[in-house]
Enzyme design. Structure first.
Site, PDB file in Angstrom:
ATOM      1  N   ASP A  12       0.873  -1.167   0.000  1.00 29.05           N
ATOM      2  CA  ASP A  12       0.000   0.000   0.000  1.00 29.05           C
ATOM      3  C   ASP A  12       0.915   1.225   0.000  1.00 29.05           C
ATOM      4  OD1 ASP A  12      -2.382   1.547   0.287  1.00 29.05           O
ATOM      5  OD2 ASP A  12      -1.989   1.694   2.435  1.00 29.05           O
ATOM      6  N   ASP A  14      -0.047   5.091   1.215  1.00 29.02           N
ATOM      7  CA  ASP A  14      -0.166   6.000   2.355  1.00 29.02           C
ATOM      8  C   ASP A  14      -0.153   5.234   3.671  1.00 29.02           C
ATOM      9  OD1 ASP A  14      -0.480   8.736   1.256  1.00 29.02           O
ATOM     10  OD2 ASP A  14      -2.108   7.788   0.159  1.00 29.02           O
ATOM     11  N   GLU A  21      -1.238  12.159   4.758  1.00 24.58           N
ATOM     12  CA  GLU A  21      -2.621  12.518   5.098  1.00 24.58           C
ATOM     13  C   GLU A  21      -2.761  13.995   5.455  1.00 24.58           C
ATOM     14  OE1 GLU A  21      -5.065  10.837   4.374  1.00 24.58           O
ATOM     15  OE2 GLU A  21      -4.283   8.812   4.207  1.00 24.58           O
ATOM     16  N   ALA A  73     -11.963  19.842  -9.256  1.00 25.44           N
ATOM     17  CA  ALA A  73     -11.576  20.040  -7.860  1.00 25.44           C
ATOM     18  C   ALA A  73     -10.369  19.174  -7.507  1.00 25.44           C
ATOM     19  CB  ALA A  73     -12.755  19.724  -6.938  1.00 25.44           C
ATOM     20  N   LYS A  74     -10.369  17.941  -7.996  1.00 17.54           N
ATOM     21  CA  LYS A  74      -9.223  17.055  -7.738  1.00 17.54           C
ATOM     22  C   LYS A  74      -7.966  17.588  -8.431  1.00 17.54           C
ATOM     23  CE  LYS A  74     -10.728  12.991  -9.042  1.00 17.54           C
ATOM     24  NZ  LYS A  74     -10.631  11.525  -9.250  1.00 17.54           N
ATOM     25  N   SER A 116      -2.330   0.973  -4.484  1.00 14.56           N
ATOM     26  CA  SER A 116      -2.884   2.084  -3.710  1.00 14.56           C
ATOM     27  C   SER A 116      -4.247   2.498  -4.234  1.00 14.56           C
ATOM     28  CB  SER A 116      -1.932   3.287  -3.775  1.00 14.56           C
ATOM     29  OG  SER A 116      -2.522   4.431  -3.210  1.00 14.56           O
TER      30      SER A 116
END
Length: 224
Positions: A12, A14, A21, A73-74, A116
């Site tokens: 993974d 994060d 985060e 927005a992303k 991820s």
């Protein structure tokens, strides 16, 4: 030497390789302020952590009754995120031992995959921050490559298939409860990293081994 024979390590991102985060929350806070004139808090994003950026950003917009174009927005958020990451802003850090652990797995002959739920653009920014090339993984899967997010096992099943190994021959390295469940459901064994959840919760989710970070984690061939 372990009696367990692993042929692949599936990572993974994060909480396992990098802690981002705080930085993605700060980027989204700035995006809402700059683009929509809306003041939101870091805490607003907590319920949507690990659910993918559509839900992460869209969930907060919905909370405040704001209609947004999620793709725009992303894109705006990632633009800010990339600038902050390149500036090594506070709130972004490499998980101790992460880069060395990945490279040792490759050097030992294990196949490696990055798996991820994040969008590919964010994953690539994180890898650049770490100084870890995408080609240092045999397979790179991101949120857009799967239909079902963790805890569904699709991500890890796809990674094993792409590597040409059985899920039972894979070590999954996870920090999240949902990711741990996904690894177990896929048929892999899971090494849990306690950067996001306590040991008891990861054990309950099915992690076979626990470490605080990859600097203190046994390598796959050392696990028993």
């Amino acid at each position: 030497m372990s009696d367990i024979i692993f042929k692949a390590a599936l990572f993974d991102m994060d909480g396992v390789l990098v802690d981002s985060e705080r930085l993605i929350a700060e980027s989204a806070v700035r995006m809402f302020k700059e683009r929509y004139g809306l003041s939101v808090r870091h805490e607003d994003f907590v319920p949507f952590v690990g659910a993918g950026e559509n839900c992460y950003i869209g969930g907060v917009a919905e909370k405040y009754g704001l209609a947004i174009d999620i793709e725009k927005a992303k894109a705006w958020t990632y633009e800010i995120y990339g600038k902050l990451a390149k500036a090594h802003a506070a709130g972004m850090r490499a998980i101790p031992g992460a880069v060395d652990y990945v490279r040792q797995c490759r050097a030992h002959g294990l196949k490696t995959a990055l798996a991820s739920a994040a969008d590919r653009v964010k994953v690539l920014i994180n890898l650049e921050y770490l100084g870890l090339g995408p080609d240092e993984f045999d397979v790179l899967l991101t949120g857009g490559d799967v239909t079902h997010k963790k805890p569904h096992p699709e991500m890890y099943l796809k990674a094993a298939e792409a590597l040409g190994v059985l899920p039972s021959e894979c070590l999954v390295v996870e920090d999240a409860v949902n990711g741990t469940i996904a690894g177990v459901r896929a048929g892999a064994r899971v090494l849990g990293i306690t950067s996001s959840f306590p040991e008891a919760e990861l054990r309950k989710a099915g992690a076979s081994w626990i470490a605080a970070d990859l600097a203190r984690a046994p390598l796959p061939w050392e696990l028993d």
